[in-house]
Motif scaffolding. Structure first.
Motif, short mmCIF file in Angstrom:
data_model
loop_
_atom_site.label_atom_id
_atom_site.label_comp_id
_atom_site.label_asym_id
_atom_site.label_seq_id
_atom_site.Cartn_x
_atom_site.Cartn_y
_atom_site.Cartn_z
N GLY A 47 -13.68 14.42 -4.59
CA GLY A 47 -14.79 13.63 -4.08
C GLY A 47 -14.34 12.74 -2.92
N THR A 48 -14.86 11.53 -2.86
CA THR A 48 -14.54 10.62 -1.77
C THR A 48 -13.07 10.20 -1.83
N LYS A 49 -12.52 9.92 -0.66
CA LYS A 49 -11.12 9.50 -0.57
C LYS A 49 -11.01 7.99 -0.75
N ASN A 50 -9.94 7.59 -1.39
CA ASN A 50 -9.71 6.17 -1.64
C ASN A 50 -8.21 5.91 -1.63
N SER A 51 -7.80 4.81 -1.01
CA SER A 51 -6.39 4.43 -0.98
C SER A 51 -6.14 3.34 -2.00
N ALA A 52 -5.10 3.51 -2.77
CA ALA A 52 -4.74 2.47 -3.73
C ALA A 52 -4.19 1.25 -3.00
N GLU A 53 -4.24 0.10 -3.65
CA GLU A 53 -3.66 -1.10 -3.07
C GLU A 53 -2.15 -0.92 -2.97
N GLN A 54 -1.60 -1.29 -1.83
CA GLN A 54 -0.16 -1.23 -1.64
C GLN A 54 0.44 -2.57 -2.03
N GLN A 55 1.29 -2.57 -3.03
CA GLN A 55 1.91 -3.79 -3.54
C GLN A 55 3.27 -3.99 -2.87
N ASN A 56 3.33 -4.90 -1.90
CA ASN A 56 4.56 -5.16 -1.18
C ASN A 56 5.14 -6.51 -1.60
N VAL A 57 6.46 -6.56 -1.76
CA VAL A 57 7.13 -7.78 -2.18
C VAL A 57 7.96 -8.34 -1.03
N PHE A 58 7.83 -9.65 -0.80
CA PHE A 58 8.54 -10.31 0.28
C PHE A 58 9.29 -11.53 -0.23
N SER A 59 10.43 -11.80 0.39
CA SER A 59 11.11 -13.07 0.17
C SER A 59 10.41 -14.10 1.05
N PRO A 60 9.91 -15.20 0.49
CA PRO A 60 9.14 -16.16 1.29
C PRO A 60 9.95 -16.73 2.46
N ILE A 61 9.40 -16.60 3.67
CA ILE A 61 9.97 -17.20 4.87
C ILE A 61 8.84 -18.00 5.53
N TRP A 80 10.90 -8.30 3.78
CA TRP A 80 10.34 -7.23 2.94
C TRP A 80 11.43 -6.72 1.98
N THR A 81 11.19 -6.83 0.69
CA THR A 81 12.20 -6.43 -0.30
C THR A 81 11.79 -5.22 -1.13
N ASN A 82 10.50 -4.94 -1.22
CA ASN A 82 10.05 -3.79 -2.01
C ASN A 82 8.77 -3.25 -1.41
N ALA A 83 8.75 -1.95 -1.11
CA ALA A 83 7.60 -1.32 -0.49
C ALA A 83 6.74 -0.62 -1.53
N GLY A 84 5.45 -0.90 -1.50
CA GLY A 84 4.53 -0.21 -2.39
C GLY A 84 4.17 1.17 -1.86
N ALA A 85 3.64 2.01 -2.74
CA ALA A 85 3.22 3.36 -2.34
C ALA A 85 2.00 3.28 -1.44
N LEU A 86 1.92 4.21 -0.49
CA LEU A 86 0.81 4.22 0.47
C LEU A 86 0.27 5.64 0.59
N GLY A 87 -1.05 5.80 0.45
CA GLY A 87 -1.63 7.12 0.61
C GLY A 87 -3.02 7.22 0.02
N ASP A 88 -3.75 8.26 0.45
CA ASP A 88 -5.10 8.52 -0.03
C ASP A 88 -5.08 9.40 -1.28
N ALA A 89 -6.10 9.21 -2.09
CA ALA A 89 -6.35 10.10 -3.23
C ALA A 89 -7.84 10.35 -3.31
N SER A 90 -8.22 11.56 -3.68
CA SER A 90 -9.64 11.88 -3.82
C SER A 90 -10.12 11.56 -5.23
N GLU A 91 -11.31 10.96 -5.30
CA GLU A 91 -11.92 10.73 -6.61
C GLU A 91 -12.23 12.09 -7.24
N ALA A 92 -12.03 12.18 -8.54
CA ALA A 92 -12.27 13.44 -9.23
C ALA A 92 -13.74 13.55 -9.67
N ILE A 93 -14.36 14.65 -9.30
CA ILE A 93 -15.72 14.96 -9.76
C ILE A 93 -15.60 16.10 -10.76
#
Length: 243
Positions: A71-85, A43-56
Motif C-alpha cells: 500500500g502507501t509508503k511510510n518511513s519509520a522515525e529515525q532514532q539518532n543519538v548525539f553527545s550534547p554539544i 553523532w554516536t548512534n545512527a538510526g535505520a532509514l528507509g521506506d516501507a509499504s503498508e500491508a494491504i
C-alpha cells in the motif's frame, strides 16, 4: 562488492522547507541547500532509514489463504543519538526544528570517512575533463566536490558544489561531471588561479537526502558510569533521494 563502514558517517540539517504537494522530492529540490547545510556533530548512534509499504491484506475463502499487496509508503522515525554539544550550530538548529512544527531538509553521508580524495587536474574545454593521476576508482553517478588550493577553480565550476560523474568519457584516470546525475557535461571556459585542486568523492548510493520533521528529544538515564546522551527522532515526510 565494496563494504562500507557506518563509522565516519555525517548527518546534516538544512533550512525549513515546504512539503511539495505530491510529497516527492528530487535532487533539484536540494540545490538551494548546498550553502545552508550544517553538520550535526556529536553523532554516536545512527538510526535505520528507509521506506516501507503498508500491508494491504485480503482473505480468500476458496483458497484458504490471505494475500498481501503493498500500500502507501511510510518511513519509520529515525532514532539518532548525539553527545550534547550546546554550542554546536547543527545541534542548535536541530533543537529549533524540534521546537517548531516545520519540516527541514536533511542529508546523510554514510561512511563519509571512507571517501575517495586526491589531487586532480581540470582542463579548459567543452566538456571539461578531470584527470586523477593514479586512477580514481569512481563509478558513474558518484558525487564529487572540488576544492581549490589558494585560488579559484576553472570558470564553470564552483568550489564546494556537488557534481556527478558521467558515464561518457569515464576511464580509469579521467571523467566528466554534470550538475545532476546523468545531466549535461559541464564545460569550463577559463583557467582558474588555484595552485592545486583536490577532489573528494562519495561512493554511489551512500548519500541520502529527504525532507522531514524532528519530532522529539530525550535524554537517557543509566547507572553512574553512563555518559549522558540525547536521542533525536527524525521522521521523513518525503521519499528518500539516494545518490
Amino acid at each position: 562488492m565494496v563494504l562500507q563502514s557506518v563509522g565516519g558517517s555525517k548527518i546534516y540539517i538544512g533550512t525549513r522547507v515546504a512539503l511539495p504537494a505530491d510529497l516527492t522530492v528530487d535532487l533539484t529540490d536540494f540545490a538551494a541547500q548546498e550553502t545552508e547545510w550544517l553538520q550535526i556533530k556529536g553523532w554516536t548512534n545512527a538510526g535505520a532509514l528507509g521506506d516501507a509499504s503498508e500491508a494491504i491484506t485480503q482473505n480468500f475463502i476458496d483458497a484458504d489463504r490471505t494475500v498481501t499487496i503493498g500500500g502507501t509508503k511510510n518511513s519509520a522515525e529515525q532514532q539518532n543519538v548525539f553527545s550534547p554539544i550546546p554550542n554546536d550550530p547543527g545541534q542548535k538548529r536541530l533543537k529549533e526544528a524540534v521546537d517548531s512544527c516545520a519540516n527541514y531538509a536533511f542529508k546523510i553521508e554514510w561512511g563519509a570517512g571512507c571517501l575517495t580524495q586526491g589531487p586532480v587536474a581540470i582542463s579548459v574545454a567543452s566538456p571539461a575533463v578531470i584527470t586523477w593521476p593514479g586512477g580514481h576508482g569512481l563509478e558513474a553517478g558518484s558525487p564529487v566536490v572540488f576544492t581549490p588550493g589558494s585560488g579559484t577553480l576553472p570558470t564553470g565550476l564552483t568550489a564546494g558544489t556537488v557534481y556527478y560523474v558521467l558515464p561518457t568519457g569515464l576511464t580509469a584516470k579521467t571523467f566528466q561531471v554534470s550538475a545532476t546525475p546523468g545531466g549535461s557535461a559541464i564545460a569550463t571556459t577559463a583557467a582558474g588561479t588555484a595552485t592545486s585542486i583536490t577532489a573528494a568523492a562519495q561512493p554511489v548510493g551512500m548519500t541520502d537526502l529527504f525532507y522531514g520533521i524532528a519530532l522529539s528529544k530525550s535524554k537517557n538515564g543509566g547507572e553512574a558510569n553512563t555518559a549522558q546522551m540525547a536521542t533525536h527522532s527524525i521522521k521523513p515526510n518525503t521519499n528518500i533521494v539516494e545518490v
